[in-house]
Design a protein around this motif. Structure first.
Motif, mmCIF file in Angstrom:
data_model
loop_
_atom_site.group_PDB
_atom_site.id
_atom_site.type_symbol
_atom_site.label_atom_id
_atom_site.label_comp_id
_atom_site.label_asym_id
_atom_site.label_seq_id
_atom_site.Cartn_x
_atom_site.Cartn_y
_atom_site.Cartn_z
ATOM 1 N N ARG A 87 1.159 -1.390 0.106
ATOM 2 C CA ARG A 87 0.455 0.182 0.198
ATOM 3 C C ARG A 87 1.277 1.345 0.117
ATOM 4 O O ARG A 87 0.314 2.190 -0.748
ATOM 5 C CB ARG A 87 -0.916 0.169 1.419
ATOM 6 C CG ARG A 87 -2.477 -1.352 1.390
ATOM 7 C CD ARG A 87 -2.736 -0.868 2.423
ATOM 8 N NE ARG A 87 -3.694 0.550 2.203
ATOM 9 C CZ ARG A 87 -4.136 1.226 3.711
ATOM 10 N NH1 ARG A 87 -4.029 -0.278 4.768
ATOM 11 N NH2 ARG A 87 -4.747 2.050 3.736
ATOM 12 N N GLY A 90 2.187 0.975 -3.479
ATOM 13 C CA GLY A 90 1.277 2.022 -4.384
ATOM 14 C C GLY A 90 0.925 3.496 -4.136
ATOM 15 O O GLY A 90 0.727 4.514 -5.378
ATOM 16 N N LEU A 91 0.777 4.243 -2.916
ATOM 17 C CA LEU A 91 0.248 5.162 -2.213
ATOM 18 C C LEU A 91 1.738 6.346 -2.904
ATOM 19 O O LEU A 91 1.595 7.669 -3.493
ATOM 20 C CB LEU A 91 0.669 5.856 -1.437
ATOM 21 C CG LEU A 91 0.337 7.225 -0.973
ATOM 22 C CD1 LEU A 91 -0.595 7.644 -0.880
ATOM 23 C CD2 LEU A 91 0.131 6.804 0.817
ATOM 24 N N ARG A 93 3.655 5.707 -5.786
ATOM 25 C CA ARG A 93 3.199 6.130 -7.385
ATOM 26 C C ARG A 93 1.945 7.222 -6.912
ATOM 27 O O ARG A 93 2.156 7.802 -8.465
ATOM 28 C CB ARG A 93 3.226 4.755 -7.272
ATOM 29 C CG ARG A 93 4.465 3.933 -7.695
ATOM 30 C CD ARG A 93 3.885 2.560 -8.504
ATOM 31 N NE ARG A 93 2.988 1.920 -8.194
ATOM 32 C CZ ARG A 93 2.653 0.540 -7.211
ATOM 33 N NH1 ARG A 93 4.187 0.111 -5.854
ATOM 34 N NH2 ARG A 93 1.686 -0.347 -6.471
ATOM 35 N N THR A 94 1.290 7.076 -6.762
ATOM 36 C CA THR A 94 -0.225 7.823 -7.363
ATOM 37 C C THR A 94 0.248 9.505 -6.186
ATOM 38 O O THR A 94 -0.013 9.818 -7.353
ATOM 39 C CB THR A 94 -0.813 7.562 -6.108
ATOM 40 O OG1 THR A 94 -1.735 6.787 -5.304
ATOM 41 C CG2 THR A 94 -2.327 8.478 -6.189
ATOM 42 N N LEU A 95 1.024 9.864 -5.311
ATOM 43 C CA LEU A 95 1.439 11.102 -4.860
ATOM 44 C C LEU A 95 2.440 11.398 -6.680
ATOM 45 O O LEU A 95 2.526 12.373 -6.423
ATOM 46 C CB LEU A 95 2.067 11.086 -3.835
ATOM 47 C CG LEU A 95 1.208 10.734 -2.434
ATOM 48 C CD1 LEU A 95 2.523 10.503 -1.403
ATOM 49 C CD2 LEU A 95 0.953 11.525 -2.645
ATOM 50 N N GLU A 97 2.499 10.881 -9.343
ATOM 51 C CA GLU A 97 1.072 10.815 -10.915
ATOM 52 C C GLU A 97 0.380 11.691 -10.603
ATOM 53 O O GLU A 97 0.691 12.888 -11.827
ATOM 54 C CB GLU A 97 0.336 9.485 -11.091
ATOM 55 C CG GLU A 97 1.963 7.720 -11.267
ATOM 56 C CD GLU A 97 0.213 7.110 -11.483
ATOM 57 O OE1 GLU A 97 -0.808 7.324 -11.079
ATOM 58 O OE2 GLU A 97 0.451 5.947 -11.734
ATOM 59 N N ALA A 98 0.513 12.221 -9.048
ATOM 60 C CA ALA A 98 0.024 13.564 -9.068
ATOM 61 C C ALA A 98 1.184 14.475 -9.034
ATOM 62 O O ALA A 98 0.187 16.479 -9.189
ATOM 63 C CB ALA A 98 -0.687 13.669 -7.853
ATOM 64 N N ALA A 155 -5.659 12.528 -3.426
ATOM 65 C CA ALA A 155 -4.659 11.773 -4.069
ATOM 66 C C ALA A 155 -4.245 10.455 -3.152
ATOM 67 O O ALA A 155 -4.473 8.908 -2.582
ATOM 68 C CB ALA A 155 -3.483 11.939 -4.475
ATOM 69 N N GLU A 158 -8.321 9.035 -1.902
ATOM 70 C CA GLU A 158 -8.374 8.206 -2.880
ATOM 71 C C GLU A 158 -7.335 6.589 -2.933
ATOM 72 O O GLU A 158 -8.328 5.897 -3.044
ATOM 73 C CB GLU A 158 -8.397 8.986 -4.416
ATOM 74 C CG GLU A 158 -10.078 9.400 -4.495
ATOM 75 C CD GLU A 158 -9.557 10.743 -6.057
ATOM 76 O OE1 GLU A 158 -8.669 10.170 -6.781
ATOM 77 O OE2 GLU A 158 -9.955 11.447 -6.517
ATOM 78 N N ALA A 159 -6.147 6.828 -1.981
ATOM 79 C CA ALA A 159 -5.096 5.912 -1.913
ATOM 80 C C ALA A 159 -5.546 5.210 -0.370
ATOM 81 O O ALA A 159 -5.478 3.921 -0.809
ATOM 82 C CB ALA A 159 -4.121 6.493 -2.449
#
Length: 257
Positions: A87, A90-91, A93-95, A97-98, A155, A158-159
């Protein structure tokens, strides 16, 4: 009978000391210049340009009955840690991408702690205690562009972060802001001294002493929030407000005759 010289000298010395005593206060007053003492305090309101966002992720092992010889299940701990690390990755990577740089993302150390829960009641009426292990990773985000804050909060929620601990607003140039507050206090002291001198019809001379009565105090501004903020206010605006910096000085001027 004539007075001998040895007896006359101490008497004359005593008379000279007594005669000079009334002159001492005037002499001391002449050496101590008249002065004007001024104290001033100033506040500086600064709009923050940096923010730190804190969040947490955690995973828990299944709850088991507590016994004297019970121990944590190594397999359950390993599985919980693997889920947590997945997790966290993944978080991150999400940040990214943001739009957040990897250097601005800090994943803290793993924190492991037991949690005690009430269990089912036994036939004898006693209630057994259940124990599980909670594994937690803190996440800190450093933002130099406050325009990114709403998007990063979205983000994070949502994560599926488990907790949003709030935002701390700060300044990139703290020294520059505290110096400005100190200069503002000194200018205020000078303005007060000139006003007092003009009103009292006196003339200011050289500055005798300068000291700080209150060093510039800098406190980052905090904004608390909860993990369900997105559900309660999906279009919320995040305004940093201002940071207050206070400074105080004491300045003394000589009063020229």
């Amino acid at each position: 009978m004539p007075i001998s010289r040895p007896l006359l000298m101490p008497a004359l010395a005593a008379l000279m000391i007594v005669a000079s005593l009334p002159m001492l206060p005037r002499a001391l007053a002449a050496e101590t210049p008249s002065r004007l003492d001024v104290q001033a305090q100033a506040e500086l309101q600064v709009v923050p340009d940096r923010a730190t966002l804190s969040a947490r992720l955690w995973e828990k092992t299944p709850a088991i009955a507590r016994r004297e010889d019970s121990a944590n299940d190594p397999g359950a701990l390993r599985e919980a840690r693997e889920r947590l690390e997945a997790r966290a990755a993944g978080l991150i990577r999400t940040l990214e991408e943001a739009g957040l740089e990897r250097e601005a993302i800090r994943a803290g150390s793993l924190n492991v702690q037991p949690e005690h829960l009430p269990g089912a009641r036994r036939t004898e009426g006693e209630q057994e205690t259940l124990v599980r292990t909670r594994l937690e990773r803190p996440i800190r985000l450093q933002l130099d562009d406050l325009e990114q804050l709403p998007g990063l909060l979205d983000a994070l929620t949502e994560a599926g972060v488990d907790a949003l601990d709030g935002v701390s607003y700060d300044l990139a140039d703290r020294d520059g802001a505290t110096d400005e507050a100190l200069v503002k206090a000194l200018k205020k002291a000078r303005r007060k001294a000139r006003l007092m001198a003009e009103t009292l019809d006196i003339e200011l001379g050289e500055i005798i002493t300068v000291s700080e009565t209150r060093s510039p105090v800098f406190q980052p501004r905090m904004m608390a929030m909860s993990a369900d903020a997105r559900e309660s206010a999906p279009q919320a605006e995040y305004r940093p407000g201002t940071i207050t910096i206070e400074a105080g000085v004491s300045v003394s001027w000589e009063i020229t005759p």
